[in-house]
Design a protein around this motif. Structure first.
Motif, mmCIF file in Angstrom:
data_model
loop_
_atom_site.group_PDB
_atom_site.id
_atom_site.type_symbol
_atom_site.label_atom_id
_atom_site.label_comp_id
_atom_site.label_asym_id
_atom_site.label_seq_id
_atom_site.Cartn_x
_atom_site.Cartn_y
_atom_site.Cartn_z
ATOM 1 N N PRO A 124 -30.421 -24.280 -29.344
ATOM 2 C CA PRO A 124 -29.295 -24.999 -29.951
ATOM 3 C C PRO A 124 -29.590 -26.482 -30.151
ATOM 4 O O PRO A 124 -30.223 -27.121 -29.317
ATOM 5 N N ARG A 125 -29.112 -26.966 -31.270
ATOM 6 C CA ARG A 125 -29.097 -28.409 -31.516
ATOM 7 C C ARG A 125 -27.643 -28.852 -31.493
ATOM 8 O O ARG A 125 -26.763 -28.136 -31.961
ATOM 9 N N LEU A 134 -29.618 -33.418 -31.819
ATOM 10 C CA LEU A 134 -30.624 -33.408 -30.767
ATOM 11 C C LEU A 134 -30.776 -31.987 -30.250
ATOM 12 O O LEU A 134 -29.779 -31.284 -30.057
ATOM 13 N N SER A 135 -32.035 -31.583 -29.999
ATOM 14 C CA SER A 135 -32.246 -30.244 -29.458
ATOM 15 C C SER A 135 -31.900 -30.230 -27.983
ATOM 16 O O SER A 135 -32.221 -31.159 -27.246
ATOM 17 N N ILE A 136 -31.268 -29.159 -27.556
ATOM 18 C CA ILE A 136 -30.900 -29.004 -26.160
ATOM 19 C C ILE A 136 -32.147 -28.888 -25.283
ATOM 20 O O ILE A 136 -32.133 -29.204 -24.104
ATOM 21 N N GLU A 137 -33.254 -28.457 -25.890
ATOM 22 C CA GLU A 137 -34.477 -28.220 -25.118
ATOM 23 C C GLU A 137 -35.375 -29.448 -25.020
ATOM 24 O O GLU A 137 -36.358 -29.425 -24.301
ATOM 25 N N GLY A 138 -35.101 -30.487 -25.769
ATOM 26 C CA GLY A 138 -35.952 -31.663 -25.731
ATOM 27 C C GLY A 138 -37.252 -31.440 -26.481
ATOM 28 O O GLY A 138 -37.519 -30.346 -26.979
ATOM 29 N N PRO A 139 -38.072 -32.507 -26.557
ATOM 30 C CA PRO A 139 -39.254 -32.459 -27.418
ATOM 31 C C PRO A 139 -40.389 -31.582 -26.895
ATOM 32 O O PRO A 139 -41.283 -31.218 -27.649
ATOM 33 N N ASP A 140 -40.377 -31.232 -25.601
ATOM 34 C CA ASP A 140 -41.515 -30.484 -25.049
ATOM 35 C C ASP A 140 -41.245 -28.986 -24.967
ATOM 36 O O ASP A 140 -41.896 -28.271 -24.211
ATOM 37 N N ALA A 168 -25.713 -25.933 -33.586
ATOM 38 C CA ALA A 168 -26.364 -25.209 -34.693
ATOM 39 C C ALA A 168 -27.804 -24.879 -34.345
ATOM 40 O O ALA A 168 -28.404 -25.470 -33.446
ATOM 41 N N ALA A 169 -28.342 -23.921 -35.097
ATOM 42 C CA ALA A 169 -29.709 -23.444 -34.865
ATOM 43 C C ALA A 169 -30.748 -24.513 -35.208
ATOM 44 O O ALA A 169 -31.824 -24.560 -34.617
ATOM 45 N N GLN A 170 -30.442 -25.325 -36.200
ATOM 46 C CA GLN A 170 -31.260 -26.474 -36.597
ATOM 47 C C GLN A 170 -30.286 -27.531 -37.094
ATOM 48 O O GLN A 170 -29.082 -27.281 -37.154
ATOM 49 N N GLU A 171 -30.812 -28.680 -37.525
ATOM 50 C CA GLU A 171 -29.948 -29.672 -38.142
ATOM 51 C C GLU A 171 -29.182 -29.009 -39.298
ATOM 52 O O GLU A 171 -29.755 -28.212 -40.042
ATOM 53 N N LEU A 172 -27.912 -29.365 -39.437
ATOM 54 C CA LEU A 172 -27.112 -28.781 -40.520
ATOM 55 C C LEU A 172 -27.480 -29.494 -41.819
ATOM 56 O O LEU A 172 -27.169 -30.669 -42.003
ATOM 57 N N TYR A 173 -28.151 -28.766 -42.692
ATOM 58 C CA TYR A 173 -28.661 -29.386 -43.913
ATOM 59 C C TYR A 173 -28.227 -28.557 -45.109
ATOM 60 O O TYR A 173 -28.987 -27.777 -45.664
ATOM 61 N N THR A 174 -26.970 -28.718 -45.492
ATOM 62 C CA THR A 174 -26.382 -27.881 -46.543
ATOM 63 C C THR A 174 -26.599 -28.522 -47.911
ATOM 64 O O THR A 174 -27.189 -29.592 -48.024
ATOM 65 N N SER A 175 -26.068 -27.872 -48.943
ATOM 66 C CA SER A 175 -26.290 -28.383 -50.300
ATOM 67 C C SER A 175 -25.640 -29.755 -50.477
ATOM 68 O O SER A 175 -26.130 -30.581 -51.239
#
Ligand SMILES: [Zn+2]
Length: 419
Positions: A124-125, A134-140, A168-175
């Motif tokens: 999750p982000r 930001l990702s819940i898991e961090g950069p590593d 969201a699964a990734q950054e929300l990047y809609t049309s």
């Protein structure tokens, strides 16, 4: 056991340990198989507010790109979120996006669950404004390349309050967001924006022309055939920003080339929060042989009109995607396009110019029907075309760095070739 033997066994043991610890390289996908690309029904997603008697916690999926198909309250503080796809069979790219808040601040646990046979893929982000994530898991975060090793569900903790949290699964990047980006890009002289068709659900298929329309030298960049593939979108945008930059190299390149860009091939799928398909229920990147879908037809017809008998040459083509890790999918290097050896030489430049990086490369087309965009461009126009795949978890800084190096090397090398 003599001394030499002991040394030998110690060496074998150490080598075995090192090999076991070394991160294995992503193997990429198997051969592309043909599937029917005739329209198939898609499941309409219920949109609205999810609330629970006696609970102060609310979920919401009613926004562009939203995907949340059900929420069950397990106890006062635990909620199970069900995520399902637009139809089946479908690629294992289980996109989700929803908002959550509570009338009073409290800690909750959310369990992401999926339809049968699908495992959890995207960490999750989180965002407070729907824009910065930001990702819940961090950069590593550990990269997992085998879907069998992924968990069937994913449990995480959040503190929620009246202040909405976006998940969201990734950054929300809609049309909508891509339109904003197109607006910025098209402020520069030499950039024009046109619609070359309509999607299955009637959204515009937008194409940008960047550079010199009088030049016979052309290239094509497309992206986002697959909705969840946001890292590919980020790479594509960074790539274009470099081609469209103010450096003398970029200006010279734009004097000698005209770039066609379709920044979002599948706005229907993106805005509906689909996992893979367009509103016709079809994987667009399997439709470049049959052309049953309006999005692929729009690009095909546009290219025929622009290139057909006008002596314009489509030297180069890139299709941006995302997968488990960075990889380039190529036409079999034994086959010659308009610039034999160009793509291996270009990828070699990435290796030379990015310290510690070796491009992962896999040929994915040699003969037969061209289900995918890059093979279609190669077979139809001899275009040096490839798929630029970015990992789901690739660092966003590295995406920028790689796009910059890749765009710079490409401009230098193409200018050399055509002059
Ligand atoms: Zn893809």
């Amino acid at each position: 056991m003599n001394c030499n033997r002991i040394v030998f066994f110690i060496c074998i043991t150490i080598a075995g340990k090192i090999m076991a610890q070394a991160p294995r390289q992503f193997q990429g996908q198997g051969p592309i198989k043909g599937v029917s690309t005739e329209d198939r029904p898609v499941q309409k997603q219920w949109k609205g507010l999810f609330s629970f008697p006696g609970s102060e916690v609310f979920f919401d999926n009613d926004f562009e790109g939203g995907r949340l198909n059900g929420v069950a309250r397990i106890n006062d503080s635990t909620f199970s979120a069900l995520i399902t796809s637009e139809n089946t069979p479908v690629n294992e790219s289980p996109w989700y996006a929803f908002k959550v808040w509570s009338k009073r601040p409290q800690a909750i646990t959310i369990v992401l669950t999926y339809q049968q046979g699908i495992r959890h893929r995207y960490a999750p982000r989180l965002s407070k404004n729907g824009h910065d994530w930001l990702s819940i898991e961090g950069p590593d975060a550990k990269k997992i390349f085998e879907t069998d090793s992924l968990p069937v569900e994913y449990r995480f903790h959040l503190t929620v309050s009246r202040d909405t949290t976006w998940v969201a699964a990734q950054e929300l990047y809609t049309s909508r967001r891509v339109k904003e980006w197109v607006k910025v890009i098209s402020r520069k002289p030499g950039v024009t924006v046109t619609d070359i068709g309509r999607t299955h659900a009637g959204r515009p298929v937008t194409l940008l022309k960047i550079g010199n329309p009088a030049s016979k030298n052309r290239m094509l960049i497309i992206g986002r055939q697959h909705p969840p593939e946001v890292t590919g979108q980020l790479a594509m945008q960074a790539f274009i920003e470099n081609l469209n930059g103010d450096e003398p190299l970029a200006k010279k390149f734009r004097e000698q080339f005209l770039i066609y860009l379709v920044p979002m091939m599948n706005p229907d799928g993106v805005d509906e929060g689909f996992w893979r398909h367009n509103a016709g229920g079809v994987d667009l990147n399997r439709d470049w042989a049959a052309f049953n879908q309006p999005e692929t037809r729009a690009v095909r017809d546009f290219l025929q009109k622009e290139l057909g008998d006008k002596n314009n040459k489509l030297w180069f083509g890139l299709d941006f995607h995302s997968t488990y890790d960075d990889i380039f999918y190529l036409v079999d290097p034994k086959l010659n396009g308009v610039l034999p050896g160009f793509i291996p030489a270009w990828l070699d430049q990435l290796r030379e110019r990015i310290p510690g990086y070796t491009p992962n490369v896999k040929p994915l087309y040699s003969e037969g029907p061209t289900y995918t965009s890059f093979s279609y461009l190669f077979k139809t126009y001899g275009t040096e075309a490839l798929v630029y795949e970015i990992g789901d978890k690739t660092s966003r800084d590295f995406i920028q760095q790689k796009s910059k190096v890749a765009a710079t090397a490409l401009m230098e090398m193409l200018l050399q070739k055509v002059n």
